[in-house]
Design an enzyme around this catalytic site. Structure first.
Site, PDB file in Angstrom:
ATOM      1  N   ALA A   1       3.252  -5.002   7.012  1.00 56.52           N
ATOM      2  CA  ALA A   1       2.873  -4.820   8.418  1.00 56.52           C
ATOM      3  C   ALA A   1       3.042  -3.366   8.818  1.00 56.52           C
ATOM      4  O   ALA A   1       3.742  -2.600   8.155  1.00 56.52           O
ATOM      5  CB  ALA A   1       3.728  -5.710   9.322  1.00 56.52           C
TER       6      ALA A   1
ATOM      7  N   ASN B   1       0.819  -1.221   0.000  1.00 55.53           N
ATOM      8  CA  ASN B   1       0.000   0.000   0.000  1.00 55.53           C
ATOM      9  C   ASN B   1       0.852   1.269   0.000  1.00 55.53           C
ATOM     10  O   ASN B   1       0.324   2.380   0.085  1.00 55.53           O
ATOM     11  CB  ASN B   1      -0.961   0.016   1.192  1.00 55.53           C
ATOM     12  CG  ASN B   1      -0.241   0.030   2.531  1.00 55.53           C
ATOM     13  OD1 ASN B   1       0.989   0.106   2.598  1.00 55.53           O
ATOM     14  ND2 ASN B   1      -1.010  -0.035   3.610  1.00 55.53           N
TER      15      ASN B   1
ATOM     16  N   TYR C   1       2.346  -3.890  19.046  1.00 54.68           N
ATOM     17  CA  TYR C   1       3.040  -4.445  17.877  1.00 54.68           C
ATOM     18  C   TYR C   1       3.507  -5.866  18.169  1.00 54.68           C
ATOM     19  O   TYR C   1       3.282  -6.793  17.377  1.00 54.68           O
ATOM     20  CB  TYR C   1       4.231  -3.558  17.511  1.00 54.68           C
ATOM     21  CG  TYR C   1       5.159  -4.187  16.499  1.00 54.68           C
ATOM     22  CD1 TYR C   1       4.805  -4.260  15.156  1.00 54.68           C
ATOM     23  CD2 TYR C   1       6.393  -4.696  16.886  1.00 54.68           C
ATOM     24  CE1 TYR C   1       5.653  -4.842  14.226  1.00 54.68           C
ATOM     25  CE2 TYR C   1       7.251  -5.273  15.969  1.00 54.68           C
ATOM     26  CZ  TYR C   1       6.874  -5.348  14.648  1.00 54.68           C
ATOM     27  OH  TYR C   1       7.721  -5.937  13.730  1.00 54.68           O
TER      28      TYR C   1
END
Length: 729
Positions: free
Chosen positions: A74, A32, A140
């Site tokens: 991620a 993205n 995370y």
């Protein structure tokens, strides 16, 4: 073969994608671009600008059917995960589940997930092994640990072959300057800019730094391995921040200014991962020391410093412009409304009554503002029109209080408000409908654009395959002829044709085929390309490590260590559960010594094995018709087929043979029984059309004829060279 790398435009992803490309894979990328950059990938590939959680990812899987999926996409900023855990989980968990689901649905062979040392938390029992409990300190780390569980369950529930790598601190070219993992890139950036380096604490905290190309190598190796479960991927070393700066100072060859700051709260003091498990199971080891990796990274940062600075300036300008757009967009209707009202006031106070005495310009003003901007500006316009009307009345000498007793004033005020509300509501409703339609149209247009892009990609692949079929050496005609050449029911013809098949398919300079004796202890050269005569004609299996492996395991040998006394690759030909022959190839261009070529070699070997097994089954079934009853003599038609195969092997590849004639007296059957004891398993004895006994000696040249005649003579058998075949010997 096809591989999908999510996050492939990012720091680690671009190196992983590049490694697969160099190994001959078709590379596909989903990213993205939140942290990635298209410029990181400069080789032929297919990229899709999508988030991992996007539903449109299914079209990518449906159209391409990947062999391997490497999931690196991620949200990697630990601090951001603390500020916004919801966004972190959407990217790191929902995106992963989407990729796992699609990989399982569309039959991906391997799924590799990038986890992190963050799953261990503040554990100082370094180096940490995979069995240490997970105790993450941030959302995370939590999302990565949860991701590992998803991978386990997808393997358990759906049979998807999943593998998890826990990365230590990865560094190298193309790395950004965000996060703790980017400490090397942050220092590099400041070093080349001549700025001061800041250390949190005393600098004695340690990290396990691993070079990004070592990571890419491990992921590539793992993609075709049988590994599953969790593995640490690290250099298994500990270097302090002070040591890191000392190495950078040495590479930079100039003094570095350093300033210590307060130690960050919650900062892990020591971090190191034990990589013994992956080194053992994957036959992998990191190639680069920290100093070697830093040197390569420094060269890249030095070469790209200008581009990075220009990129940062461009990003800053873009952010400033982006920050200005929303306020300007909100303020513009009010500015235009104010200008329109100023124009109305000017016309009103210029006393041009004769110009607009037949109409109320305020109503037109309210109407126009309502049409252009909806209820908010139409109500503002109505309010301003009322103020203008009051000011106009006051200028004419009316008292403010008296206005509230005037029916005309209240009627006009009500009319302005009514028109403003009605026009505003109607326009707002129309705009909402249009906005919803535009949104749907945009969604459909985006979906159409994406599907059209996927279609164009598939069409491009199809056209490329069609061009290969029509113009390349691997054309339909070529493949057809190769397939036809292996359709023989004569083992000798199959083995001879195999040389052509392997040579043309594998682009190998040298192909040799060895036949095994019944015990599998010796191999004898029976066919090969030109240059095979330099290979030993007979090999004792026990004296060759690679042959022992091939004969024992029945699997392909790949010369990974480039042993001088072994070919690049060797594959068994099996029949009846035993290895009956071995194909060896050498002289192949090094850049083609890839996993793709190994798989191609395996397919060819399986095809040859299938043909050979079929031929052996046929011979076994037709044994009574091939041999003279009660003897070892081949009938003329069977013997002639073997001679033709040997002749073709001589003409194409220079593999010699001898055709001898029995010249002694006595019955042919008796001669054959005695001669058979002196022949090798690769030799043949049979009859010609005239009923005379002939001997065919494989891989034997004419200069050996004297020795053969003498050996038979000592055993009471007289033979001589068949003159009509001498030209082929």
């Amino acid at each position: 073969m096809k591989v999908l790398v999510t996050g492939g435009y990012g720091f680690i992803g671009s190196h992983v994608a590049e490694r697969f490309y160099k190994e001959g894979y078709d590379v596909f990328i989903i990213d993205n671009l939140s942290t990635g950059n298209r410029s990181n990938v400069d080789f032929k590939h297919k990229g899709y600008i999508l988030s991992a959680e996007d539903d449109k990812c299914e079209e990518v899987f449906r159209s391409n059917r990947f062999d391997a999926v490497v999931h690196l996409a991620a949200q990697v900023d630990v601090a951001e995960s603390m500020r916004n855990p919801q966004t972190d989980s959407e990217s790191n968990i929902i995106g992963l589940v989407n990729m796992l689901t699609l990989a399982q649905k569309y039959k991906a062979r391997k799924f590799i997930f990038a986890s992190s040392a963050a799953v261990y938390g503040a554990n100082d029992r370094t180096p940490l092994g995979e069995t240490e409990p997970g105790d993450p300190l941030s959302p995370y780390g939590i999302s990565k640990l949860a991701g590992e569980s998803y991978c386990f369950k997808w393997r358990e529930l759906y049979g998807l072959d999943t593998l998890v790598f826990r990365f230590s601190n990865v560094y190298g070219p193309r790395q950004g300057v965000k996060g703790e993992g980017g400490v090397v890139s942050v220092f590099m950036d400041k070093l080349l800019a001549g700025e001061k380096l800041y250390i949190n604490g005393d600098g004695k905290q340690t990290r396990d730094f691993i070079f990004v190309q070592d990571v890419a190598d491990a992921i590539y190796r793992a993609s075709y391995s049988s590994l599953s479960g969790v593995y640490n991927l690290s250099a298994n070393t500990e270097h302090s921040i002070l040591e890191l700066i000392a190495m950078l100072e040495s590479i930079h060859a100039r003094p570095v200014e350093v300033e210590h700051r307060e130690e960050r709260e919650g900062d892990i003091r020591h971090s190191s991962l034990n990589n013994a498990k992956v080194c053992r199971d994957l036959d992998w080891a990191p190639l680069y020391t920290l100093r070697e990796g830093l040197a390569k990274t420094y060269v890249w940062f030095q070469a790209n410093k200008g581009g990075q600075e220009e990129g940062r300036n461009s990003v800053r300008l873009s952010k400033r412009l982006s920050a200005l757009r929303p306020p300007l967009k909100k303020a513009l209707p009010f500015i235009e409304n104010g200008l329109a009202f100023a124009a109305m006031a000017w016309v009103t106070f210029m006393d041009w009554n004769e110009l607009y005495s037949f109409m109320d310009l305020n109503i037109i003003y309210i109407f126009v503002m309502g049409i252009l901007y909806g209820s908010r500006q139409s109500v503002v316009a109505a309010g301003l029109s009322i103020l203008l009307m009051v000011a106009e009345q006051l200028e004419e000498g009316r008292e403010l209080i008296s206005l509230f007793y005037t029916t005309e004033f209240f009627f006009r005020m009500a009319a302005y408000l009514f028109i403003g509300l009605v026009i505003g509501y109607a326009i707002d409703r129309k705009n909402n409908i249009l906005r919803e339609q535009r949104r749907k149209n945009d969604e459909l247009a985006e979906r159409y654009r994406f599907l059209n892009e996927v279609y164009a990609d598939v069409r491009s692949v199809k056209d490329d395959l069609q061009r290969r079929i029509m113009t390349s050496e691997e054309s339909i005609g070529k493949i057809y002829s190769i397939t036809k050449s292996l359709e023989s029911l004569e083992p000798e013809q199959i083995l001879s044709a195999t040389v052509n098949v392997v040579s043309s398919t594998m682009d190998a300079g040298q192909v040799s085929i060895y036949s095994a004796n019944k015990e599998g202890t010796y191999l004898r050269l029976i066919a090969g390309t030109e240059g095979s005569d330099s290979m030993p004609k007979s090999i004792k299996v026990a004296d060759s490590a690679f042959l022992s492996q091939v004969m024992r395991d029945g699997r392909i040998f790949r010369n990974k260590t480039l042993q001088e006394d072994a070919p690049l690759m060797a594959a068994p030909i099996r029949s009846g559960g035993a290895t009956v022959a071995v194909i060896a190839i050498d002289g192949m261009p090094f850049h083609k010594f890839t996993m793709y070529q190994e798989n191609l070699f395996r397919v060819v070997a399986e095809l040859v094995t299938s043909s050979f097994t079929r031929a052996m089954s046929y011979i076994s079934a037709m044994e009574e018709k091939r041999y003279v009853e009660g003897t070892a003599l081949l009938r003329p038609e069977a013997f002639n087929a073997i001679i033709e195969a040997k002749r073709a092997s001589w003409n194409q590849h220079g593999i010699p043979y001898l055709l001898m004639r029995g010249t002694g007296q006595g019955p042919a059957a008796e001669f054959a029984d005695k001669a058979a004891k002196l022949l090798r398993e690769t030799d043949y004895i049979g009859l010609n059309e005239q009923g005379r006994v002939l001997l065919l000696l494989s891989n034997t040249s004419q200069r050996d004829a004297g020795q053969v005649v003498e050996r038979f003579h000592k055993n009471g058998l007289a033979i001589s060279l068949a003159e009509e075949e001498a030209a082929y010997a």
